[in-house]
Design a protein around this motif. Sequence first.
Motif, mmCIF file in Angstrom:
data_model
loop_
_atom_site.group_PDB
_atom_site.id
_atom_site.type_symbol
_atom_site.label_atom_id
_atom_site.label_comp_id
_atom_site.label_asym_id
_atom_site.label_seq_id
_atom_site.Cartn_x
_atom_site.Cartn_y
_atom_site.Cartn_z
ATOM 1 N N GLU A 1 0.826 -1.225 0.000
ATOM 2 C CA GLU A 1 0.000 0.000 0.000
ATOM 3 C C GLU A 1 0.848 1.258 0.000
ATOM 4 O OE1 GLU A 1 -1.091 -1.705 3.498
ATOM 5 O OE2 GLU A 1 -1.001 -3.223 1.942
ATOM 6 N N ILE A 2 1.915 1.207 0.813
ATOM 7 C CA ILE A 2 2.707 2.427 0.945
ATOM 8 C C ILE A 2 3.271 2.856 -0.410
ATOM 9 C CG2 ILE A 2 4.902 1.342 1.578
ATOM 10 C CD1 ILE A 2 5.138 3.621 3.675
ATOM 11 N N TYR A 3 3.674 1.857 -1.204
ATOM 12 C CA TYR A 3 4.222 2.207 -2.517
ATOM 13 C C TYR A 3 3.134 2.711 -3.458
ATOM 14 C CZ TYR A 3 8.426 0.024 -0.797
ATOM 15 O OH TYR A 3 9.515 -0.272 -0.044
ATOM 16 N N GLY A 4 1.928 2.132 -3.274
ATOM 17 C CA GLY A 4 0.792 2.587 -4.093
ATOM 18 C C GLY A 4 0.548 4.069 -3.853
ATOM 19 N N THR A 5 0.559 4.453 -2.572
ATOM 20 C CA THR A 5 0.318 5.856 -2.226
ATOM 21 C C THR A 5 1.424 6.734 -2.808
ATOM 22 O OG1 THR A 5 -0.442 4.951 -0.147
ATOM 23 C CG2 THR A 5 -0.253 7.346 -0.264
ATOM 24 N N ILE A 6 2.666 6.279 -2.622
ATOM 25 C CA ILE A 6 3.783 7.091 -3.109
ATOM 26 C C ILE A 6 3.716 7.241 -4.628
ATOM 27 C CG2 ILE A 6 6.301 7.210 -3.306
ATOM 28 C CD1 ILE A 6 6.470 5.856 -0.586
ATOM 29 N N LEU A 7 3.361 6.130 -5.299
ATOM 30 C CA LEU A 7 3.296 6.187 -6.761
ATOM 31 C C LEU A 7 2.300 7.250 -7.220
ATOM 32 C CD1 LEU A 7 4.153 5.079 -9.518
ATOM 33 C CD2 LEU A 7 2.483 3.262 -9.264
ATOM 34 N N THR A 8 1.145 7.324 -6.536
ATOM 35 C CA THR A 8 0.191 8.356 -6.961
ATOM 36 C C THR A 8 0.718 9.749 -6.653
ATOM 37 O OG1 THR A 8 -0.974 7.838 -4.946
ATOM 38 C CG2 THR A 8 -2.049 7.162 -6.981
ATOM 39 N N GLU A 9 1.523 9.859 -5.595
ATOM 40 C CA GLU A 9 2.039 11.191 -5.242
ATOM 41 C C GLU A 9 3.186 11.649 -6.153
ATOM 42 O OE1 GLU A 9 0.962 10.624 -0.540
ATOM 43 O OE2 GLU A 9 3.066 10.840 -1.119
ATOM 44 N N ILE A 10 4.153 10.759 -6.393
ATOM 45 C CA ILE A 10 5.334 11.244 -7.136
ATOM 46 C C ILE A 10 5.393 10.747 -8.578
ATOM 47 C CG2 ILE A 10 6.703 11.433 -5.001
ATOM 48 C CD1 ILE A 10 8.256 8.979 -5.846
#
Length: 881
Positions: free
Chosen positions: A450-459
Amino acid sequence: MWELNRLFSVDQIRQSFLDFFAERSSQIEPSASLIPVDPSILFTIAGMVPFKKMFLGLENKGYTRAASCQRCIRTNDLDNVGRTARHHTFFEMLGNFSFGDYFKPDAIRWGWEFITEVMKIDPARLWITIYTDDDEAYRIWKDEVGVSPGRIVRLGEEDNFWRMGETGPCGPCSEILIDLGEDRGCGKPTCAVGCDCDRFLELWNLVFTQYDCRADGMLSPLPMRNIDTGLGLERLASVIQGKDNNYEIDNILPIIEYTARLSNIRYKQDEASDVAWKVIADHVRAATFLISDGVFPANEGRGYVLRRLIRRAIQNGRKLGLKNLFLFQLVGVVVDLMKRAYPELVEKREHISQVVKSEEERFSETLEIGSAKVTELLDSLRAKNIDTIPGIEAFKLYDTYGFPLDLTREIAHDEDFKIDVAGFEQALAEQKTRARGATGFSHEEAENPEIYGTILTEIGPTEFLGYDNGSCRARLLRILHDNKEVSRLTEGQEGVLLLDRSPFYAESGGQRGDSGSLRGADSQVLITDVHKYGGGLFLHLGKVTHGIIDAGMDLTAEVDAGHRQATAVNHTATHLLQAALRKVLGNHIKQSGSLVTATRLRFDFTHPAALHERELKKVEELVNEWIRADSEVNVSETSYDEAVKSGALAFFGEKYDQVVRSVSVGEVSTELCGGTHCRRSGEIGLFKITSESGIAAGIRRIEGLAGYPAWQKSVEEEKILHGVSGLLGVSVHDLEEKVAKLLKEIKQKDKLLEELATRQALSAAGDLLDRVKPVNEVKCLMTIVEGVNAKQLRSVVDDLKNRLGSGLVLLFAPRDEGVAIVLGVTKDLTGRLNAGKLIAAAAQVLGGRGGGRPDFAQAGGKDKTKIPQAMEAVEELIKQS
Ligand code: SER
């Protein structure tokens, strides 16, 4: 009696149907593969399958009317195949289709016209069914076609609403049926249209495809009204050719006739074997087309269906006395019967029959080895007094020897054993989980997606510069430590680093990630691996070796060039390996997986049999030849369709973007690939195959080395060879001969030792004769013997029986665990004493099991301390005899 038109062969019927619709402005589409593009179904089950997207309005092929003769596979009625006149797994479906063009009136009129005017079937024999409330269809049949209302039957959802599957295009339908006459019916007073028997044969299904069935079961109206019709070619031909079953039409009967020539039993000799003829004919047709479409026998998915069909055909062959390999011979018959409609079969003839043959061989071997292994297993369970085959053992038989659970169950049943099916299922499930675990999700991703999913949408995704650059400046956007975002890492700490751009290749397509470093003015991170998340976020795994790094800082990212080059060399070598395999073994070779690292490579591919030594040599030689040719490696970007059209190999099952990267090595290989490669094939230097093995049915694995590791390996092997030749005191050249000689000598000595041991056991046995005592006038020798193996035990019993002339010998040989028991009875006493029964009594006292012939039996027991009681039990029985 109505007149049949007997002039039409299956080929002619097929052609006249296509001509009929070509005259009605339909695009004639060739049959699509049995493997649908659509992942919601396993096989092409109807003519409409290749047009699914057209029906849903998702695709426009530039026409609105089409017709085809589609090869299909349906397995839902497998058990009926051969038992009825009309069930098949493989069949051909004639169909005409309208995509928002003509609708009910034309579909109905043309259907009637083709059947009655072109096929010349007597209208007086035809019946019509319609969907319960389809008044429009009713009116057309009655008023426009002129069918009498008494011949139009309304049926419900089950019969007259057609669905492709649980989801997808569907709609009400109307069928044309033919009455084959009372004598073909079940004779029940209720027999009428809709009855399951053979009398009213459904010929043509006209589906008015108006809906899309969604995953929640709701029917949503399609943007346009469509027509999808299906006319079973085999059943139509059986009617036209006046046959009372589909298996006697002109493109199936010759398969039965050919098989009959191989067997001593005649077709139509008795009902049970008639089923077998048909099953074989059907299944070999299905197998031929499945293999032609790229399916291989396997233990799951389509391959499993194919394997089951081939094995069912073989088992049915056994019923006809066909014990030798026979099925592969029928492939040629099928090809000859079908080649006019499917010319591609001709060039695949050899390949298909080879695949069938190797599956036939494999199955015969499986039956042989598996049965022996089951017997062995049962013996050892018996010795331990266990009466249930543990699930894990049944699984081992299945997994290691390919022995089907059903057969284990059969033998177990005959031998009075139970089987732990639940345990088997569990072992199977565990294996599947293990297999999934091996697909290469990194721990980081698996732990915290999940954490990478969130980061991917952010950066957003990381920009990859590594095809052209070994280093670049990049900004460190995020840092993760123990799966949590942190703002800095200090010396010695490990973490995952996310950059805006990166020269590092992130693991994908089987190629491992790059290694290298990130450097700031006073800091350095060693990057050990790079993974990819969600297709675009690069996760750089690293450890700070010097200084401190902070999120937001700019760094120089630099790939370890040596590591990159070593990986590239292995990757290019893998492409050459695939090309060589296709050249040596054939174009059926398809990649099913691969691993490319800096030190080794692995390539998994479809092929039915283990590779022969000389095939492996040839493959290795070819790859090395291409390496020495020092061809240029070219990379180009193009559209997926263009690339595949021009012959690039795409990895089956992989999703490709519209723009793809195509990598070619000289003239010999072109593959769609996102990996990194060397510039010229000569950089590989050397390629060695280190192993070849099977990893699943129909899937082989080759492991190999390219570049420096390949050279290093041959140096190491040379060293070992020299060491061994020094030990044996001969030159490397004479080594083989010397070892063969030594092995022979050892074998002779082993034999001698064995003979001596037996002789010793026998002479010791002579002393045992003192212990003979009569029981109920039978000379009995019951004793414990030490240090004798199973084979010797048997000789000792025979020897003692000879010396006794008449009597009984019962020996107990204690082992580390338990005790082996043998019991012999001289022939003159077997009428009175049964060795098998007596030993069972002894074994029971010792907590074991056993059995055998009346004059000799063996068993195993657990409790050595109860040997005296076991002797008593046997004595007791002798006294009663
Ligand atoms: N799809 C329908 C069927 O299979 C008509 O082609 O019967």
